[in-house]
Design an enzyme around this catalytic site. Structure first.
Site, mmCIF file in Angstrom:
data_model
loop_
_atom_site.group_PDB
_atom_site.id
_atom_site.type_symbol
_atom_site.label_atom_id
_atom_site.label_comp_id
_atom_site.label_asym_id
_atom_site.label_seq_id
_atom_site.Cartn_x
_atom_site.Cartn_y
_atom_site.Cartn_z
ATOM 1 N N SER A 66 -39.819 17.984 55.663
ATOM 2 C CA SER A 66 -38.957 17.887 54.478
ATOM 3 C C SER A 66 -39.431 18.735 53.299
ATOM 4 O O SER A 66 -39.612 19.933 53.425
ATOM 5 C CB SER A 66 -38.831 16.411 54.116
ATOM 6 O OG SER A 66 -37.951 16.216 53.061
ATOM 7 N N ASP A 277 -33.555 20.246 49.429
ATOM 8 C CA ASP A 277 -34.966 20.177 49.823
ATOM 9 C C ASP A 277 -35.156 20.886 51.174
ATOM 10 O O ASP A 277 -34.218 21.476 51.716
ATOM 11 C CB ASP A 277 -35.484 18.730 49.848
ATOM 12 C CG ASP A 277 -35.021 17.959 51.059
ATOM 13 O OD1 ASP A 277 -33.971 18.326 51.634
ATOM 14 O OD2 ASP A 277 -35.696 16.996 51.459
ATOM 15 N N ASP A 281 -31.740 17.234 53.258
ATOM 16 C CA ASP A 281 -31.163 15.892 53.157
ATOM 17 C C ASP A 281 -31.262 15.337 51.733
ATOM 18 O O ASP A 281 -30.991 14.167 51.486
ATOM 19 C CB ASP A 281 -31.775 14.918 54.189
ATOM 20 C CG ASP A 281 -33.245 14.655 53.969
ATOM 21 O OD1 ASP A 281 -33.847 15.286 53.077
ATOM 22 O OD2 ASP A 281 -33.803 13.805 54.710
ATOM 23 N N GLU A 371 -30.929 7.630 46.069
ATOM 24 C CA GLU A 371 -32.198 7.578 45.362
ATOM 25 C C GLU A 371 -32.107 8.599 44.232
ATOM 26 O O GLU A 371 -31.403 9.615 44.363
ATOM 27 C CB GLU A 371 -33.354 7.952 46.300
ATOM 28 C CG GLU A 371 -33.628 6.883 47.335
ATOM 29 C CD GLU A 371 -34.963 7.082 48.052
ATOM 30 O OE1 GLU A 371 -35.768 6.147 48.056
ATOM 31 O OE2 GLU A 371 -35.210 8.175 48.591
ATOM 32 N N ASN A 373 -34.043 10.774 43.538
ATOM 33 C CA ASN A 373 -34.502 12.078 44.017
ATOM 34 C C ASN A 373 -33.428 12.884 44.754
ATOM 35 O O ASN A 373 -33.682 13.989 45.212
ATOM 36 C CB ASN A 373 -35.744 11.918 44.896
ATOM 37 C CG ASN A 373 -35.467 11.129 46.170
ATOM 38 O OD1 ASN A 373 -34.349 11.067 46.648
ATOM 39 N ND2 ASN A 373 -36.510 10.510 46.706
ATOM 40 N N SER A 501 -47.493 4.040 47.144
ATOM 41 C CA SER A 501 -46.682 5.067 47.803
ATOM 42 C C SER A 501 -46.630 4.808 49.303
ATOM 43 O O SER A 501 -47.580 4.299 49.882
ATOM 44 C CB SER A 501 -47.300 6.437 47.544
ATOM 45 O OG SER A 501 -46.867 7.364 48.519
HETATM 46 C C1 16G Z 1 -39.816 9.299 51.839
HETATM 47 C C2 16G Z 1 -38.446 8.710 51.909
HETATM 48 C C3 16G Z 1 -37.740 8.852 50.583
HETATM 49 C C4 16G Z 1 -38.574 8.217 49.494
HETATM 50 C C5 16G Z 1 -39.974 8.771 49.505
HETATM 51 C C6 16G Z 1 -40.854 7.970 48.575
HETATM 52 C C7 16G Z 1 -36.913 8.701 53.798
HETATM 53 C C8 16G Z 1 -36.172 9.551 54.790
HETATM 54 N N1 16G Z 1 -37.638 9.377 52.918
HETATM 55 O O1 16G Z 1 -39.767 10.677 51.624
HETATM 56 O O2 16G Z 1 -36.507 8.195 50.674
HETATM 57 O O3 16G Z 1 -38.001 8.440 48.241
HETATM 58 O O4 16G Z 1 -40.519 8.660 50.800
HETATM 59 O O5 16G Z 1 -42.151 8.435 48.662
HETATM 60 O O6 16G Z 1 -36.839 7.479 53.804
HETATM 61 P P1 16G Z 1 -43.364 7.570 48.118
HETATM 62 O O7 16G Z 1 -43.381 6.273 48.874
HETATM 63 O O8 16G Z 1 -44.541 8.419 48.342
HETATM 64 O O9 16G Z 1 -43.108 7.346 46.654
HETATM 65 MG MG MG Z 2 -35.830 15.828 53.116
#
Ligand code: 16G
Ligand code: MG
Length: 547
Positions: A66, A277, A281, A371, A373, A501
């Site tokens: 990603s 990105d 997605d 989200e 993001n 995270s």
């Molecule tokens: C992943 C998730 C995304 C989320 C991010 C948070 C999927 C496909 N992707 O990239 O949705 O915003 O994690 O990251 O579910 P973090 O837990 O490091 O804050």
């Molecule tokens: Mg992505």
């Protein structure tokens, strides 16, 4: 042990597991440096075959990291209707990835027993990858896993993640969702887009947009799409991978986090820009206002725009359908207030991670989830879909109601309901802006974002921080939430939460307040509490500079 499992163990010799690394199937599958992922890929080939047998349907495996830097890679499995892998299987994936090479057979057997899989059934798996140079050898490792399990497969080469989700759903729905080819994807979206595109002169909407393709697959695929759009929309593709590096100083994550335009783009005030990105997605929009100030239109702005428009169509159609928006705690407080107080749309809050939002959105007839993001889409329940289609063909209905229902059917075709899809969401936004005759500025004026700050804190063990209420309240360590409450109370429109995270070994701190300075200070003060109460490592967080 059955012959297949014996073969699986033998095959592992060519894909040895590196010593001393603990792999975890996280929110978005496995993700790590590409150089250590060979064994994980082989094993995910084995697991994908088992998943296919268990579901008696085709499943998919996407090889991507990603928005991560180019040297990273990863893999995630996709279920038959294009959903993310069922959560219960994440543990199977993690167990299998961490089994010793010689224990692979027994690890597979445990999964077969736990799920009660008939190993003699056929398996079929769709495979695709993003543009990373590490993609081809990692794909090969995954295919090796599929082959020893006797699985058939189709390797689609380079695709966006949402295209693969689309293909597996089309295939398993026997074409009901669309034609199961890459070209079928473009045709489905373009046909709906062109029908929704109204003629007539526009005063503010300009059919001209600049794309930041993150130097990735989204740029390549948007070029292919463009051939189907009959010049109704001019898309200037920047960061198309011809010179820059994947996700380096560009892409939706960079633009959202840095709150600035990507490198590699020459933009004039007022020009509408869109950023994808690395696997397309996620999508965010942005523009410079007449004073050259950067303005971001993120996932919250996109969901508000979409929910408003779909809400109008639903009312105009006279159908009784409840429409709701799902956000996470990261959603800007202004967006939540605007949706609830001005638009009167119910808002649910879900935990971070697409699967959680997706799940909650299923509770509505029409569930819009995003989200902040930029990952999101709209889900229409089966019942809603049937009602909308029936209304669009009901000659006894008033013309205006039928037309609204027809537009809704076209919106359903334009939206990739399997997963957030940058290309599809981009076309949805363009459709609505054009219909409303809005420039980016008009859209941005719907509500004004509250200033916010996101920080990360290193701690000994991030699981020391635990949360409830969709991550808005910390239940551990003791005293942390009380401390946050006290700090938040000092600031106008203050809000803050912390969460471990799911993708990095850190605790994230989010704060928002009436001014940027207050948001910065609040985020800092909360960080200090996390550092002190949750076992911070390294130097204590420093206050923001006031210069
Ligand atoms: C992943 C998730 C995304 C989320 C991010 C948070 C999927 C496909 N992707 O990239 O949705 O915003 O994690 O990251 O579910 P973090 O837990 O490091 O804050
Ligand atoms: Mg992505």
């Amino acid at each position: 042990m059955s012959d297949i499992l014996v073969e699986a163990v033998k095959g592992a010799a060519a894909h040895p597991r590196p010593e001393g690394i603990k792999f975890a199937y996280g929110t978005a599958g496995f993700r790590d440096k590409a150089t250590i992922l060979d064994s994980v890929m082989y094993r995910m080939g084995l697991l994908a075959a088992l998943r296919s047998k268990a579901k008696k349907a085709t499943v998919a495996a996407m090889i991507t990291a990603s928005h991560n830097p180019e040297p990273d890679n990863g893999v995630k499995l996709v279920d038959p209707m294009g959903e993310m892998l069922e959560a219960a299987w994440e543990k199977h994936a993690t167990d299998l990835a961490n089994a010793k090479d010689e224990d692979i057979g027994s690890a597979l057997q445990r999964i077969i027993d736990a799920v009660d899989i008939d190993i003699s059934l056929p398996a079929d798996v769709f495979v695709a990858r993003d543009t990373r140079p590490s993609g081809p050898p990692l794909t090969q490792a995954l295919l090796d896993g599929l082959k020893v399990m006797g699985s058939t497969f189709t390797d689609f080469g380079i695709l966006t993640t949402p295209q693969l989700h689309y293909l597996v759903r089309c295939h398993n729905s026997k074409g009901a969702y669309g034609e199961p080819t890459e070209d079928g994807y473009y045709k489905k979206l373009a046909e709906a887009f062109l029908k929704l595109r109204e003629g007539g002169t526009k005063k503010k909407y300009v059919p001209d947009v600049i794309l930041d393709g993150a130097n990735g697959v989204g740029a390549l695929k948007t070029r292919k799409l463009q051939a189907h759009l009959n010049d109704t929309l001019k898309i200037t593709v920047c960061n198309d991978g011809s010179s820059g590096k994947l996700n380096e100083k560009c892409g939706a994550d960079f633009v959202k986090v840095q709150q600035m335009p990507p490198a590699g783009m020459d933009i004039q005030p007022g020009q509408r820009c869109v950023s994808f990105d690395g696997d397309a997605d996620r999508v965010v929009f942005f523009y410079l206002n007449k004073d050259g100030v950067f303005n971001l239109l993120d996932g919250d702005k996109i969901s508000t725009l979409i929910a408003g428009y779909l809400g109008e169509l639903v009312s105009a159609s006279g159908l009784q359908l409840n429409i709701g928006v799902v956000q996470t705690a990261y959603a800007n407080g202004s967006s939540t207030r605007y949706l609830e107080d001005v638009m009167k749309v119910p808002v649910s809050c879900a935990k971070t991670g697409v699967k959680h939002l997706h799940h909650k959105a299923l509770e509505f007839d029409v569930g819009v989830y995003f989200e902040a993001n930029g990952h999101g889409t709209v889900l229409f329940s089966d019942q809603a879909e049937q009602k909308i289609k029936a209304a669009s063909q009901d000659d006894s209905l008033e013309c205006s109601r039928r037309e609204a229902a027809t537009r809704l059917t076209l919106m359903m075709d334009l939206i990739n309901q399997t997963v957030g899809d940058a290309i599809s969401d981009f076309l949805v936004v363009e459709t609505i802006l054009s219909t409303r005759d809005w420039a980016a500025d008009d859209w941005n004026m719907q509500y004004r974002d509250l200033p916010s700050r996101l920080l990360k804190i290193k701690v000994k063990d991030r699981t020391a921080v635990q949360t409830t209420d969709a991550e808005r309240c910390a239940t551990a360590p003791a005293g942390l939430q009380e401390a946050i409450n006290k700090l938040v109370a000092k600031y106008q429109q203050g809000r803050s939460f912390v969460r471990p995270s799911g993708t990095e070994d850190v605790v994230r701190v989010f704060a928002e307040a009436d001014t940027q300075a207050n948001a910065d200070v609040l985020a800092h003060e909360v960080s200090v509490q996390v550092y002190q109460l949750a076992g911070g490592v390294g130097d204590q967080p420093q206050p923001p500079s006031t210069s």
